[in-house]
Design a protein around this motif. Structure first.
Motif, PDB file in Angstrom:
ATOM      1  N   LEU A  74       0.883  -1.101  -0.128  1.00 33.04           N
ATOM      2  CA  LEU A  74       0.092   0.062   0.091  1.00 33.04           C
ATOM      3  C   LEU A  74       1.085   1.319   0.013  1.00 33.04           C
ATOM      4  O   LEU A  74       0.432   2.206  -0.658  1.00 33.04           O
ATOM      5  N   ARG A  75       1.959   1.275   0.783  1.00 33.16           N
ATOM      6  CA  ARG A  75       2.881   2.409   0.772  1.00 33.16           C
ATOM      7  C   ARG A  75       3.389   2.588  -0.731  1.00 33.16           C
ATOM      8  O   ARG A  75       3.623   3.900  -1.268  1.00 33.16           O
ATOM      9  N   SER A  76       3.825   1.710  -1.330  1.00 36.42           N
ATOM     10  CA  SER A  76       4.353   1.946  -2.619  1.00 36.42           C
ATOM     11  C   SER A  76       3.335   2.323  -3.632  1.00 36.42           C
ATOM     12  O   SER A  76       3.751   3.031  -4.632  1.00 36.42           O
ATOM     13  N   MET A  77       2.041   2.128  -3.444  1.00 35.21           N
ATOM     14  CA  MET A  77       0.861   2.498  -4.305  1.00 35.21           C
ATOM     15  C   MET A  77       0.645   3.938  -3.857  1.00 35.21           C
ATOM     16  O   MET A  77       0.465   4.781  -4.877  1.00 35.21           O
ATOM     17  N   TYR A  78       0.580   4.133  -2.862  1.00 30.98           N
ATOM     18  CA  TYR A  78       0.007   5.548  -2.228  1.00 30.98           C
ATOM     19  C   TYR A  78       0.826   6.342  -1.490  1.00 30.98           C
ATOM     20  O   TYR A  78       0.492   7.530  -1.415  1.00 30.98           O
ATOM     21  N   GLY A  79       1.808   5.860  -1.153  1.00 30.61           N
ATOM     22  CA  GLY A  79       2.846   6.656  -0.164  1.00 30.61           C
ATOM     23  C   GLY A  79       2.644   6.424   1.298  1.00 30.61           C
ATOM     24  O   GLY A  79       1.428   5.642   1.779  1.00 30.61           O
ATOM     25  N   PRO A  80       3.424   6.800   2.144  1.00 34.37           N
ATOM     26  CA  PRO A  80       3.162   6.739   3.597  1.00 34.37           C
ATOM     27  C   PRO A  80       2.043   7.411   4.128  1.00 34.37           C
ATOM     28  O   PRO A  80       1.946   8.629   3.429  1.00 34.37           O
ATOM     29  N   VAL A  81       1.652   6.936   5.628  1.00 33.81           N
ATOM     30  CA  VAL A  81       0.570   7.940   5.994  1.00 33.81           C
ATOM     31  C   VAL A  81       1.425   8.637   6.994  1.00 33.81           C
ATOM     32  O   VAL A  81       1.959   8.004   8.035  1.00 33.81           O
ATOM     33  N   PHE A  82       1.246  10.172   7.066  1.00 30.99           N
ATOM     34  CA  PHE A  82       1.947  10.796   8.044  1.00 30.99           C
ATOM     35  C   PHE A  82       0.946  11.640   8.988  1.00 30.99           C
ATOM     36  O   PHE A  82       1.474  12.121   9.877  1.00 30.99           O
ATOM     37  N   GLY A  83      -0.278  11.305   8.712  1.00 25.47           N
ATOM     38  CA  GLY A  83      -1.235  12.006   9.671  1.00 25.47           C
ATOM     39  C   GLY A  83      -2.565  10.944   9.599  1.00 25.47           C
ATOM     40  O   GLY A  83      -2.965  10.547   8.582  1.00 25.47           O
ATOM     41  N   ASP A  84      -3.229  11.067  10.766  1.00 25.60           N
ATOM     42  CA  ASP A  84      -4.595  10.034  10.920  1.00 25.60           C
ATOM     43  C   ASP A  84      -5.786  11.046  10.999  1.00 25.60           C
ATOM     44  O   ASP A  84      -6.913  10.526  11.250  1.00 25.60           O
ATOM     45  N   SER A  85      -5.667  12.463  10.503  1.00 23.21           N
ATOM     46  CA  SER A  85      -6.782  12.958  10.475  1.00 23.21           C
ATOM     47  C   SER A  85      -7.531  12.973   9.329  1.00 23.21           C
ATOM     48  O   SER A  85      -6.930  12.036   8.295  1.00 23.21           O
ATOM     49  N   ILE A  86      -8.532  13.433   9.183  1.00 23.03           N
ATOM     50  CA  ILE A  86      -9.237  13.336   7.580  1.00 23.03           C
ATOM     51  C   ILE A  86      -8.449  13.867   6.444  1.00 23.03           C
ATOM     52  O   ILE A  86      -8.392  13.366   5.608  1.00 23.03           O
ATOM     53  N   GLY A  87      -7.972  15.086   6.855  1.00 21.92           N
ATOM     54  CA  GLY A  87      -6.991  15.588   5.614  1.00 21.92           C
ATOM     55  C   GLY A  87      -5.774  14.773   5.428  1.00 21.92           C
ATOM     56  O   GLY A  87      -5.334  14.913   4.400  1.00 21.92           O
ATOM     57  N   GLY A  88      -5.106  14.358   6.574  1.00 22.57           N
ATOM     58  CA  GLY A  88      -3.941  13.353   6.480  1.00 22.57           C
ATOM     59  C   GLY A  88      -4.350  12.665   5.808  1.00 22.57           C
ATOM     60  O   GLY A  88      -3.648  11.837   4.865  1.00 22.57           O
ATOM     61  N   LEU A  89      -5.487  11.551   5.869  1.00 22.10           N
ATOM     62  CA  LEU A  89      -6.015  10.530   4.908  1.00 22.10           C
ATOM     63  C   LEU A  89      -6.107  10.680   3.734  1.00 22.10           C
ATOM     64  O   LEU A  89      -5.758  10.003   2.684  1.00 22.10           O
ATOM     65  N   VAL A  90      -6.671  11.989   3.450  1.00 28.55           N
ATOM     66  CA  VAL A  90      -7.000  12.493   2.068  1.00 28.55           C
ATOM     67  C   VAL A  90      -5.524  12.605   1.263  1.00 28.55           C
ATOM     68  O   VAL A  90      -5.485  12.264   0.132  1.00 28.55           O
ATOM     69  N   ALA A  91      -4.645  13.530   2.050  1.00 24.80           N
ATOM     70  CA  ALA A  91      -3.350  13.714   1.224  1.00 24.80           C
ATOM     71  C   ALA A  91      -2.650  12.392   1.087  1.00 24.80           C
ATOM     72  O   ALA A  91      -2.032  11.996   0.027  1.00 24.80           O
ATOM     73  N   TRP A  92      -2.873  11.262   1.938  1.00 21.13           N
ATOM     74  CA  TRP A  92      -2.279   9.938   1.525  1.00 21.13           C
ATOM     75  C   TRP A  92      -2.919   9.289   0.448  1.00 21.13           C
ATOM     76  O   TRP A  92      -2.314   8.807  -0.326  1.00 21.13           O
ATOM     77  N   ARG A  93      -4.305   9.441   0.554  1.00 21.34           N
ATOM     78  CA  ARG A  93      -5.002   8.424  -0.500  1.00 21.34           C
ATOM     79  C   ARG A  93      -4.814   9.050  -1.937  1.00 21.34           C
ATOM     80  O   ARG A  93      -4.932   8.370  -2.978  1.00 21.34           O
ATOM     81  N   PHE A  94      -4.917  10.434  -2.119  1.00 24.76           N
ATOM     82  CA  PHE A  94      -4.828  11.161  -3.397  1.00 24.76           C
ATOM     83  C   PHE A  94      -3.879  11.870  -3.819  1.00 24.76           C
ATOM     84  O   PHE A  94      -3.829  12.362  -4.797  1.00 24.76           O
ATOM     85  N   GLY A  95      -3.032  12.167  -2.544  1.00 26.54           N
ATOM     86  CA  GLY A  95      -1.908  13.308  -2.890  1.00 26.54           C
ATOM     87  C   GLY A  95      -0.946  12.730  -4.083  1.00 26.54           C
ATOM     88  O   GLY A  95      -0.755  13.481  -5.132  1.00 26.54           O
ATOM     89  N   VAL A  96      -0.561  11.560  -4.147  1.00 27.61           N
ATOM     90  CA  VAL A  96       0.348  10.903  -5.160  1.00 27.61           C
ATOM     91  C   VAL A  96      -0.238  10.935  -6.533  1.00 27.61           C
ATOM     92  O   VAL A  96       0.507  11.338  -7.507  1.00 27.61           O
TER      93      VAL A  96
END
Length: 533
Positions: A74-96
């Motif tokens: 999952l990290r290779s696909m989306y990148g690491p998770v830096f924060g567990d807030s809603i905004g942090g998860l959005v950045a993880w899921r869609f940022g890359v």
């Protein structure tokens, strides 16, 4: 000869005519540019509400963030998770993916208004007036800047409710990545004599950047890998929106953009219009190249091989994530429902595989439309006219490209399905069959592109809008729980959700027959109409 046309004084005189060219570029992109910007930003902004619905408590978000960080696939696909807030998860899921799409948008814009203009001869005509040598490049980069600024603005505004600072960081990360690849495309446009080669080279660099980031993130969960830092997409994720923003990373973008822009402007001032620093390979039309099919294959083989290699890698990555699908959603019923709507009801792993197969199918639709619209490019650039002036008929000329397009889809999906099966390590036959079931829906979109090109050639680029709408429905529709009638607007909404469910031949055969009918109607219209001039 063209050198004299390109020079209009020195200094500021080399930017003469930039404003009219800039307005012309915006007018030409009045449909494409808003579609790109809106689809890209809607993908990111809508993620906030869907994640809020899926993980509605801090404990649920912390749990899913921990499980995602522990999964190297999952990290290779989306990148690491830096924060567990809603905004942090959005950045993880869609940022890359948002940064990658912004890069694609930018390189298309720049090459379209630089190398394509020269290749078609329009730039030489414009340069016979009061147009400075560097004005076309400036107008192209300005258009890319407008597009990326709008993306930054919309992402920032759309996610401001989750935290303005984090939203701005995410918007700037996406927009800066787009501009970095815009200036990189500006350099490549000076090096090559072919827009097709320029797109292939820039696409290859973008693919390498994504793979470097993926390889780095698969090894560590904090984005600190050297491989991650070698990739501009890795820079975007390391801005860490909603997780203690690293504003200094913007300096890397600024430095790289400035250096690449300076190199592009230097190269633009040292060459003639229509020429490049990398000479085209000459050669006689002998052997297979002497036939219409051989010429079409020579023109399209690089693109097909690139797509095939990309699908092989994507398939292996997606397949490796399949076993962790159950851990990804945990006991979250809403997440399970979304995967069920996308991939069927037969267990999380099967639903995940069906979802990934569907994503590969929707992406392959981009290939088939691009390959078919190559006919439009050959015609508008007047390269088709000398061929058709001889005994070569229009149907034979078009057939070479259509065989490569429709047959290439089968090869791409076969390789993607094989990679998915290899990554998963089980059910080879079922996964390969599921991949091939996507082909009729892709063919239907290709048939629509043939019909538009044959009957309404000036409206042929609208095929991109149809594919974009199908992507939007397929990716966002399940999360928003759109009505079934809306989901059925996409041909992919009629396919059986394989693997995991029973095969349904009726919709597959109906889609295939429709694709054949659309293609036949398009070819019939092509025989009757005049060539574009």
């Amino acid at each position: 000869m063209t050198a004299g046309l390109a020079v209009r004084g020195g200094g500021a005189g080399q930017l003469t005519g930039t404003n009219p060219l800039f307005r012309l570029a915006l007018r030409r992109d009045r449909i494409m540019l808003p579609v790109w910007v809106l689809v890209l930003t809607l993908m990111v902004v809508s993620g906030g509400s869907s994640i809020e619905q899926l993980y509605d408590t801090p404990a649920a978000r912390a749990e899913v963030a921990a499980s995602m960080s522990a999964n190297s696939s999952l990290r290779s696909m989306y990148g690491p998770v830096f924060g567990d807030s809603i905004g942090g998860l959005v950045a993880w899921r869609f940022g890359v993916f948002a940064a990658t799409l912004a890069a694609v948008m930018s390189l298309i814009i720049v090459i379209r208004h630089t190398r394509e203009e020269e290749e078609t001869g329009r730039q030489e005509l414009l340069s016979s007036a009061m147009v400075g040598r560097r004005a076309p490049l400036t107008s192209a980069l300005s258009t890319a800047l407008v597009a990326n600024a709008l993306v930054t603005l919309f992402i920032t505004g759309g996610l401001a409710a989750q935290g303005g600072t984090g939203a701005l960081a995410l918007g700037l990360a996406v927009g800066a990545t787009g501009m970095l690849f815009a200036t990189m495309a500006a350099i490549v446009a000076q090096l090559t004599e072919s827009a097709r080669l320029a797109k292939g080279m820039t696409g290859g660099v973008l693919g390498l950047a994504f793979l470097l980031r993926a390889a780095g993130d698969s090894g560590v969960n904090d984005g600190s890998s050297v491989l991650t830092w070698l990739s501009p997409i890795g820079w975007a994720e390391n801005m860490r929106p909603y997780a203690g923003e690293r504003w200094w990373v913007l300096l890397l973008f600024v430095a790289a953009i400035a250096a690449q822009a300076a190199a592009a402007y230097t190269l633009a001032g040292r060459r003639d219009i229509g020429m490049g620093f990398l000479p085209a390979r000459p050669g006689p039309a002998e052997g297979r190249l002497a036939t219409a099919g051989g010429l079409a294959w020579r023109l399209q083989r690089g693109t097909l091989l690139g797509w095939t290699a990309g699908f092989a890698v994507a398939g292996v990555v997606f397949g490796g994530m399949a076993e962790g699908a159950a851990d990804l959603v945990g006991d979250n019923e809403q997440a399970k429902e979304i995967f069920a709507r996308m991939g069927g009801q037969e267990g999380m792993t099967q639903a995940f595989l069906a979802t990934m197969v569907g994503m590969l199918g929707m992406m392959a639709a981009l290939y088939v439309v691009a390959s078919i619209l190559r006919l439009h490019g050959e015609e508008t650039s007047q390269r088709a006219e000398p061929l058709l002036a001889n005994r070569l008929g229009r149907l034979r000329w078009a057939a070479g490209h259509l065989v490569t397009a429709f047959g290439g889809v089968v090869a791409i999906m076969l390789v993607g399905g094989l990679g998915l099966a290899v990554g998963y390590g089980d059910e080879f036959g079922a996964v390969l069959g599921a991949a091939l079931v996507q082909v009729p829906a892709i063919w239907l979109l290709g048939g629509l592109a043939v019909l538009l090109y044959g009957a309404l050639p000036k409206a042929a680029p609208a095929a991109w809008g149809v594919v974009g709408a199908c992507l939007l429905i397929g990716w966002i529709g399940p999360a928003l729980d759109l009505p079934r009638s809306v989901m059925k607007l996409s041909p992919f909404g009629h396919l059986p959700k394989l693997p995991g469910t029973e095969m349904q031949w009726a919709p597959v055969l109906l889609l295939t027959a429709t694709a054949v009918a659309l293609t036949g109607a398009g070819l019939a219209a092509l025989r009757r109409r005049d060539l574009l001039t």
